[in-house]
Design a protein around this motif. Sequence first.
Motif, PDB file in Angstrom:
ATOM      1  N   TYR A   1      35.767  33.661  53.982  1.00 35.48           N
ATOM      2  CA  TYR A   1      35.630  32.464  53.162  1.00 35.48           C
ATOM      3  C   TYR A   1      36.302  32.763  51.815  1.00 35.48           C
ATOM      4  CZ  TYR A   1      32.577  28.352  52.063  1.00 35.48           C
ATOM      5  OH  TYR A   1      32.053  27.125  51.760  1.00 35.48           O
ATOM      6  N   PRO A   2      37.642  32.805  51.804  1.00 36.35           N
ATOM      7  CA  PRO A   2      38.338  33.364  50.619  1.00 36.35           C
ATOM      8  C   PRO A   2      38.467  32.400  49.441  1.00 36.35           C
ATOM      9  CG  PRO A   2      39.933  32.726  52.280  1.00 36.35           C
ATOM     10  CD  PRO A   2      38.600  32.362  52.834  1.00 36.35           C
TER      11      PRO A   2
ATOM     12  N   ALA B   1      36.438  45.111  45.606  1.00 41.20           N
ATOM     13  CA  ALA B   1      36.798  43.688  45.472  1.00 41.20           C
ATOM     14  C   ALA B   1      38.190  43.581  44.840  1.00 41.20           C
ATOM     15  CB  ALA B   1      35.761  42.956  44.622  1.00 41.20           C
ATOM     16  N   VAL B   2      38.442  44.418  43.839  1.00 41.31           N
ATOM     17  CA  VAL B   2      39.739  44.390  43.154  1.00 41.31           C
ATOM     18  C   VAL B   2      40.838  44.937  44.081  1.00 41.31           C
ATOM     19  CG1 VAL B   2      41.039  45.378  41.209  1.00 41.31           C
ATOM     20  CG2 VAL B   2      38.706  44.528  40.852  1.00 41.31           C
ATOM     21  N   LEU B   3      40.510  46.002  44.788  1.00 45.05           N
ATOM     22  CA  LEU B   3      41.495  46.583  45.722  1.00 45.05           C
ATOM     23  C   LEU B   3      41.890  45.553  46.784  1.00 45.05           C
ATOM     24  CD1 LEU B   3      42.977  49.210  46.623  1.00 45.05           C
ATOM     25  CD2 LEU B   3      41.000  49.689  48.062  1.00 45.05           C
ATOM     26  N   ASN B   4      40.908  44.897  47.369  1.00 46.21           N
ATOM     27  CA  ASN B   4      41.192  43.917  48.425  1.00 46.21           C
ATOM     28  C   ASN B   4      42.058  42.768  47.901  1.00 46.21           C
ATOM     29  OD1 ASN B   4      39.792  45.426  50.231  1.00 46.21           O
ATOM     30  ND2 ASN B   4      38.011  44.071  50.387  1.00 46.21           N
ATOM     31  N   ALA B   5      41.764  42.306  46.695  1.00 47.12           N
ATOM     32  CA  ALA B   5      42.545  41.183  46.147  1.00 47.12           C
ATOM     33  C   ALA B   5      43.989  41.625  45.891  1.00 47.12           C
ATOM     34  CB  ALA B   5      41.913  40.674  44.856  1.00 47.12           C
TER      35      ALA B   5
ATOM     36  N   PRO C   1      39.254  37.637  48.386  1.00 47.62           N
ATOM     37  CA  PRO C   1      38.753  38.146  49.677  1.00 47.62           C
ATOM     38  C   PRO C   1      37.353  38.752  49.597  1.00 47.62           C
ATOM     39  CG  PRO C   1      40.454  39.618  48.786  1.00 47.62           C
ATOM     40  CD  PRO C   1      40.347  38.462  47.835  1.00 47.62           C
ATOM     41  N   THR C   2      36.973  39.241  48.425  1.00 49.68           N
ATOM     42  CA  THR C   2      35.720  39.970  48.151  1.00 49.68           C
ATOM     43  C   THR C   2      35.707  41.332  48.842  1.00 49.68           C
ATOM     44  OG1 THR C   2      34.134  39.427  49.912  1.00 49.68           O
ATOM     45  CG2 THR C   2      34.463  37.775  48.152  1.00 49.68           C
ATOM     46  N   GLU C   3      34.763  42.148  48.431  1.00 49.67           N
ATOM     47  CA  GLU C   3      34.656  43.510  48.947  1.00 49.67           C
ATOM     48  C   GLU C   3      34.073  43.562  50.345  1.00 49.67           C
ATOM     49  OE1 GLU C   3      32.745  42.115  46.811  1.00 49.67           O
ATOM     50  OE2 GLU C   3      30.649  42.546  47.313  1.00 49.67           O
ATOM     51  N   THR C   4      33.493  42.473  50.825  1.00 50.55           N
ATOM     52  CA  THR C   4      32.768  42.587  52.092  1.00 50.55           C
ATOM     53  C   THR C   4      33.650  42.379  53.326  1.00 50.55           C
ATOM     54  OG1 THR C   4      31.983  40.295  51.960  1.00 50.55           O
ATOM     55  CG2 THR C   4      30.499  42.004  51.121  1.00 50.55           C
ATOM     56  N   GLU C   5      34.949  42.090  53.140  1.00 53.18           N
ATOM     57  CA  GLU C   5      35.837  41.970  54.301  1.00 53.18           C
ATOM     58  C   GLU C   5      36.460  43.330  54.609  1.00 53.18           C
ATOM     59  OE1 GLU C   5      35.997  39.145  56.061  1.00 53.18           O
ATOM     60  OE2 GLU C   5      34.535  38.423  54.588  1.00 53.18           O
ATOM     61  N   ASN C   6      36.512  43.688  55.882  1.00 54.94           N
ATOM     62  CA  ASN C   6      37.141  44.968  56.209  1.00 54.94           C
ATOM     63  C   ASN C   6      38.658  44.802  56.346  1.00 54.94           C
ATOM     64  OD1 ASN C   6      37.798  44.139  58.860  1.00 54.94           O
ATOM     65  ND2 ASN C   6      35.740  44.683  59.552  1.00 54.94           N
ATOM     66  N   LYS C   7      39.378  45.905  56.457  1.00 49.22           N
ATOM     67  CA  LYS C   7      40.845  45.855  56.428  1.00 49.22           C
ATOM     68  C   LYS C   7      41.390  45.044  57.605  1.00 49.22           C
ATOM     69  CE  LYS C   7      45.038  48.517  55.885  1.00 49.22           C
ATOM     70  NZ  LYS C   7      45.657  48.216  57.183  1.00 49.22           N
ATOM     71  N   GLU C   8      40.805  45.231  58.787  1.00 44.80           N
ATOM     72  CA  GLU C   8      41.318  44.503  59.960  1.00 44.80           C
ATOM     73  C   GLU C   8      41.186  42.998  59.750  1.00 44.80           C
ATOM     74  OE1 GLU C   8      39.171  47.118  60.148  1.00 44.80           O
ATOM     75  OE2 GLU C   8      40.737  48.503  60.773  1.00 44.80           O
TER      76      GLU C   8
END
Length: 487
Positions: free
Chosen positions: A80-81, A360-364, A432-439
């Motif tokens: 839910y981005p 969270a920052v890394l994912n974004a 994307p938030t921190e709770t989404e995994n890489k896949e």
Amino acid sequence: MTHGPGISGLILEEPLLWEKGKQGRTAFSMPDQDVPEATAKLPQELLGSGPEFPDLSEVDVVRHYTRLSGWNFGIDTGMYPLGSCTMKYNPKINEKMAATHGIVSSHPLLSDDLSQGSLQILFELQTFLAQITGMDAVSLQPAAGAQGEMAGMLIFAAYFRKKGEKRNKILIPDTAHGTNPASAALCGFKPVQIKSGDDGTLDVNLVSELMDEDTVGIMLTNPNTLGLFEESIREITAIVHAKGGLVYGDGANMNAVMGMVDFKRCGVDIMHLNLHKTFSTPHGGGGPGAGPICVVSELEDFLPIPRVVKHDESYQLKYDCLDSIGRLHAFFGNFAVLVRAYSYILSMGAQNLKKTSQLAVLNANYVKESLRDVLHLAYEKPCMHECVFSDLMQREYNISTLDMAKRLIDHGYHPPTIYFPLVVPGAIMIEPTETENKEDIDQFIAVFKDVVREAKDNGERLRQAPTRTKRRRLDETMAARKPCLIG
Ligand SMILES: *Cc1c(COP(=O)(O)O)cnc(C)c1O
């Protein structure tokens, strides 16, 4: 074609209950009446003329609502981005804690000595939030971010009233959430818009030009709503303080900076947090939230009542605060939301809260770097918890942000935030938030790339999206202004 989580499987259409009903159908059977029917009748004016309810069987009702429940999209369904909203997964342990018997059955009218457990939760949560933000004192009273802002603006007003100063303007950046100018205006301040610099952040010189002795101060958001850190924050707050003003910090984007930024040292005097965003309470759809405010010690006496304090080993609600802006509502705010935040903070621990923000920052930034070849990146610099693109590269194919957002729905994604902030025309803001995994993030990126490819190769299909939903493109203005609730 990359497959998103969306599939076209068992898609059941569902009529309105009014269309399903059949006269005489019931959900129960009663034995034949064996007493005479009562003769007394209620007068017609008491009966009124309510709506005609449809006659339905039990199975009609159960299937109807079970099917409808499957139409909802939520964070438990998929990614839910939605930028600026921090739609992250909320661990179920927090729900369990909020449903604990002692908490659910506590009554707001119980005396302090019978509410020690609840008061301890409130007191400790205040302490945690002070530590996380670096501020001195906290009130958990505000029931939403917007109410936190309003409480903050009331404190601004009370502070200058007490000093005997008349100031009526407030500086607000053009990227601010719409609630900022609204809250300021409600408290009698005239918002003065500050245009963002070319790099998406505040221009120190402009703040310096605009800040004067008729201005109460500034309301800024850090990281701002473009997902960018206001690097000049200390210079800006120093300028405002030098003119006797105060600094309000909108902390709705705290998910990016937990355990990393000390807002007091940045020069912030008051800030709110959105517990329902950063501290893991399910939100959206107007449900209950919490927008605590954190202040520096000079402003503590203005905090709303009741205040939760600790004397010796007991917790108390304090009402006799002469300078307080008063009550914001009945009782203590949305207590169960506060319990969820308390449970979240305790179950994470300080180190993991910091890691949450780092991820969270890394994912974004991962999303930003992965999509920058296919979507126009609004600002060429590292982002915080969200990144902003636009439809600039798709305009030559006559494809807009709206078309791409609608097509994502066909693939099982809630669209990102679109057309906000207003300073980026055709904005697409992804968090994307921190709770989404890489896949899962990779799958989202691959789907988005397919959608962009379609913009070039099959624009017509994109302009017709969504094609796999029960309803296509609604007239959104009409749907909001004249909702069709009974068919
Ligand atoms: C969500 C948000 C708000 C408003 O918070 P509510 O709890 O919805 O009232 C204010 N500012 C920013 C930056 C936000 O993202």
